[in-house]
Structures are given as C-alpha cells and as structure tokens.
Motif scaffolding. Structure first.
Motif, PDB file in Angstrom:
ATOM      1  N   HIS A  32      39.815  36.179  59.094  1.00  0.00           N
ATOM      2  CA  HIS A  32      40.247  34.787  59.063  1.00  0.00           C
ATOM      3  C   HIS A  32      41.780  34.716  59.052  1.00  0.00           C
ATOM      4  O   HIS A  32      42.396  34.645  57.988  1.00  0.00           O
ATOM      5  N   ARG A  61      41.087  26.674  51.196  1.00  0.00           N
ATOM      6  CA  ARG A  61      40.038  26.159  52.079  1.00  0.00           C
ATOM      7  C   ARG A  61      39.475  27.275  52.951  1.00  0.00           C
ATOM      8  O   ARG A  61      38.262  27.355  53.176  1.00  0.00           O
ATOM      9  N   ASP A  64      37.418  29.672  50.726  1.00  0.00           N
ATOM     10  CA  ASP A  64      36.123  29.088  50.350  1.00  0.00           C
ATOM     11  C   ASP A  64      35.121  29.134  51.498  1.00  0.00           C
ATOM     12  O   ASP A  64      33.908  29.038  51.278  1.00  0.00           O
ATOM     13  N   GLY A  65      35.613  29.294  52.727  1.00  0.00           N
ATOM     14  CA  GLY A  65      34.730  29.369  53.877  1.00  0.00           C
ATOM     15  C   GLY A  65      34.352  30.772  54.287  1.00  0.00           C
ATOM     16  O   GLY A  65      33.609  30.958  55.261  1.00  0.00           O
TER      17      GLY A  65
END
Length: 503
Positions: A32, A61, A64-65
């Motif tokens: 990510h 964010r 958390d994904g």
C-alpha cells in the motif's frame, strides 16, 4: 502474507515507490503506497489547513484498510513523522516500523527540525520570505541536493523526481509530532543511506558512548541495513531496497551490541592523575596549581566537552573522569585547569553552548589567580564546532586552541546547525593562533572527513596546526582505548598546550 505500507518524504507521493512496490508484490506481499493529502494526484486537496495531523489521518485510513492483521510500515524522510503518529495510535496493527534514511523524531519534534538547510528553515518560519502556506518543490538537481544527497540518481531519475514533485504544505513541517508512547516498544529497522553520511559503524560508536539517548538503538528488536546510495533509494537502487524491506520483515538485519555496564564516559582517564581539590563556580570547576597564589597569576586552559549531552544526564561532563583528569593534569603541570558544563543538549543548542563557553572564559580571566592574557581553550568531539568562534577572530589573550577527536563540520545526518559553527570556514581568520589537534587514526569515516576538510582549509590559509596522531586510537580514545596505546599522545598534546601558555 506480509503487508507493507509505504510513506514517502517531502514533495513526493505513492508513484515514487512504483518499482519497489512491484518488487514487493512479486514476492507475494500486500503493498500500500500512500499518497498524502495535497501531494501527487491529491494536489487539488491542498490547502492552508493541511498539516501533520492531516497526514497521520491519511496513513491511519490506509492502515485500517490493510487485509493482513499486521503491517510493516515504512517512513522515508518526512514520512517517518506521519508513520510514527499512526503507529502510536494503532500499535496493534504494526509488525515493524522502518526508518528509511529518516531521523528519529520524539514527542514534540517538528519535521522542520531535521531540515539541514538554514535558508530553507528561515523561509518556512518567515512567511514574508517564503512561499506562503506551501514550500515550493525543488526544480533542479541543485535544489534537490539541499533536501538530501542525490548520490546514485541518474539524470533520468532526477527528472522523474522533479516531474512528480508537488509543493509541501508548511503545516506538515511545523506542527509538532505528538506521541503517547504506545508505539515505543515496536520493532524498528533503520535503513541507512551512506550517501547521507550515516552508517552502521557510526551508530555503533554512538551506542558505545553509553549515553542514554542512544541505548534504544541496541534493543534486540532493532535492526539496521546500509545502502550505498543517497537519499532516494527507491529511485537509485529499487531492487536493493526491495530486498532490504523483505529482509526487515523477516526480522533480519544488523543488531548493535549493548554497551558495557560502565559507560565509556565514566571509565578512568588514560593518565594516572592524583585526585586534586577543585572549586565550583556556577557552571565552571577550577583546578589550581599547588603554588597558584604564591607564584602569582597563572595561565589557564578551559576544557570544553562534546555533545549533544542529554539535559537530564548525571553525572554531568565536568564530573566525568576524563575531564577531571585533563583539568587536574593541567594543574599538575603548573597552569589552572578548568571545565565547563555547557548547554549543548541538542543540535540547535550550539549558540547557547557558545555563550556558556564565553562566560566561562570571562570568569577565568576575572579571577585574580589567573593570568588574563594567557588562556587556552580545548575542545572535544561534537564540541569541535564551537572552535569556529575562537578561530574567526582570535583575541590577543587566546594563546592556543586545542581539539581532540573533534567533529569539525556538521555531519550530514545532524540536521540544521547554525552556519556560524563551521571551523573550516572560520580558520581563515585564525592568523598565527596555534592549534594542537589530536587525531584518532581509527576515527569514524564521516568524522575523519570533517577533520581532513579542516586541515586542507588550514593549510591553504597558512594556519599554524600541530597534528598529534593516535594511530590506533578510536573516537574518545582517552576513555575507551588501551591506555598504553594512547597515553603518549595525550601527554604530548597536554605538554604542547601548556608550553604555549608558559612560553
């Protein structure tokens, strides 16, 4: 499956990780790369309210994904600030924090503190002189070098870096990082880019001092890697960086051995100096020759410790055996020895430390037992930068300066240090002021380079420098090395300084 969250530094976004991200995915990892608010394709979201807190929320964010229960979170340069902020709030989601050519900010620190260029710092802090709510992105190779070493970058990579760059919101650099301590025990990995001036050997030297602020680097869950490149390894050596990140995720890397029970700064002095009485006046301790009063005013030498030294450290440097030993030996040789506890507690404190040294000299010169026209000042280690003041415009009463294993220019990893403290630039004003420099033969390469730069400048301007070499000596040789190997050099340096005071 290992998951990686990649956070880039100033002016950059997720695209800078392209090759590294592809390599990690090919290994089977979940990856990510993060584009922070106001950067890259989120440039239209930029505004005066964007600050470090905004970017911490961005990282949260993404974190958390992440599908995996834990992630290796990588912070490059400025990116370590939002990374640490997010790790502090989600420690249970973090497998390891990777510092990629990044500082080690603490609670209350700003990213601006790690910017080395004084002009850039001034522009950010003074909106009238700067770019308003944004710091303009570098537009040339020379401008990029002001933000970090470009070693290893091809012309094509530099052009790509420039093309992808976006202005950095000022608030991201000036808002303090707030940490509760929840993430303090997380495993860490430091990836050191040697082109930026930091390597594992220097880290080992820092830990070996025994100073408390460095002992965290010797925790068993802390590892290190080196990359022989500059500040942007994701562009200069993406394959090597990919391999390092995968190895870090496997808990691999170099581990630093913890220091001995007795820190090096509390080990005995290399010379056998009988204990002497001393007088304490404010920050200064005085060691008087046996017949100081009867023989009239005596010359004096002030010993200036290095640093930075944590403000809470006890005992303070003037009570360390090495400085008690130097000052006591000076008194035994017939001059007044003096030590000073100056306030070099952080890299921004050189002006404060210089004030303390100046006040200590003034106190010495005002003492009726001291010959006010015969003073020497002796600098050690990180205190070597303070030598610049003495060289720039030496007063008539300053008969000699000395330096032992000095740092004579700010190291690249040190961040911003006031431009005034550049001994290699100041030596042109030294005139005939004699300097006794004791050089460690096994000095760390980065520190040794500052000494060589200084000696080259001194030779060009005809400064009078006596170099006393300690071939088998390491940094702080007067506390950590076999006394038999270094004792003669320390004695020679002492007698040379005293001779210049008495001559």
């Amino acid at each position: 499956m290992t998951a990686f969250v990649l956070v880039a530094g100033c002016f950059t976004d997720a695209r800078i990780w392209h090759e590294v991200a592809e390599g990690l995915r090919e290994s089977g990892a979940e990856v990510h790369p993060v584009t922070l608010t106001g950067m890259g394709d989120r440039r239209e979201e930029a505004g005066s309210g964007v600050d470090l807190e905004t970017h911490i929320e961005d990282v949260l964010r993404v974190l958390d994904g992440v599908a995996a229960p834990e992630a290796v979170i990588v912070g490059h340069d400025y990116g370590i600030h939002p990374v640490l902020g997010a790790a502090d709030r989600r420690p249970e989601r973090i497998r390891r924090v990777v510092y990629l050519d990044a500082g080690m900010p603490r609670d209350g620190d700003t990213a601006l503190q790690s910017v080395t260029d004084q002009e850039i710092r001034a522009r950010v802090l003074d909106p009238a002189e700067g770019d308003g709510p944004f710091v303009a992105a570098p537009a040339s190779a020379e401008e990029w070098r002001r933000w970090g070493s470009t070693e290893g970058l091809t012309d094509e990579a530099l052009a790509r870096l420039t093309r992808l760059a976006a202005p950095q919101p000022v608030g991201t650099l000036t808002r303090p990082l707030r940490l509760s301590g929840a993430g303090a025990g997380l495993p860490n990995t430091g990836v050191l880019c040697t082109g930026s001036g930091l390597n594992i050997a220097l880290i080992e030297d820092m830990v070996a001092t025994g100073l408390p602020q460095f002992q965290v680097l010797a925790r068993p869950e802390v590892t290190f890697f080196e990359l022989a490149t500059g500040h942007w390894p994701m562009l200069s050596c993406p394959e090597e960086l990919t391999a390092v990140l995968l190895a870090a995720a496997r808990d691999e890397g170099h581990r630093i051995t913890a220091t001995a029970e007795v820190p090096s700064y509390l080990r005995p002095f290399v010379l056998d100096v009988p204990e002497r009485p001393r007088e304490r006046v404010g920050r200064v301790d005085l060691y008087l020759p046996d017949r100081a009063v009867a023989d009239g005013p005596r010359p004096a030498v002030l010993f200036v410790h290095g640093g930075p030294v944590p403000v809470e450290l006890r005992p303070t440097p003037r009570d360390w055996p090495v400085f008690v030993g130097y000052a006591g030996h000076a008194a035994r040789l017939g001059v007044v020895g003096a030590t000073v506890d100056h306030r070099l507690h952080g890299l921004d404190d050189y002006p404060l430390a210089a004030e303390d040294v100046a006040e200590a000299v003034a106190l010495l010169r005002a003492d009726p037992r001291v010959d006010a026209e015969r003073i020497a000042v002796w600098y050690f280690s990180g205190g070597g930068l303070l030598l610049a003041d003495a060289l720039a415009d030496p007063p008539s009463w300053l008969r000699c300066v000395a330096a032992s294993y000095p740092v004579l220019a700010p190291l690249p990893a040190w961040g911003a240090v006031d431009r005034r403290f550049r001994p290699a630039e100041a030596v042109a004003g030294a005139g005939r002021l004699p300097l006794v420099l004791t050089r460690a033969g096994l000095e760390n390469a980065e520190i040794a380079a500052t000494v060589e730069e200084f000696l080259t400048a001194a030779k060009e301007c005809g400064a009078e420098v006596e170099v006393i070499d300690v071939p088998e000596g390491r940094h702080a040789f007067d506390t950590i090395d076999d006394p038999e190997r270094v004792r003669d050099a320390v004695e020679r340096a002492m007698r040379s300084v005293v001779a210049r005071l008495l001559g």
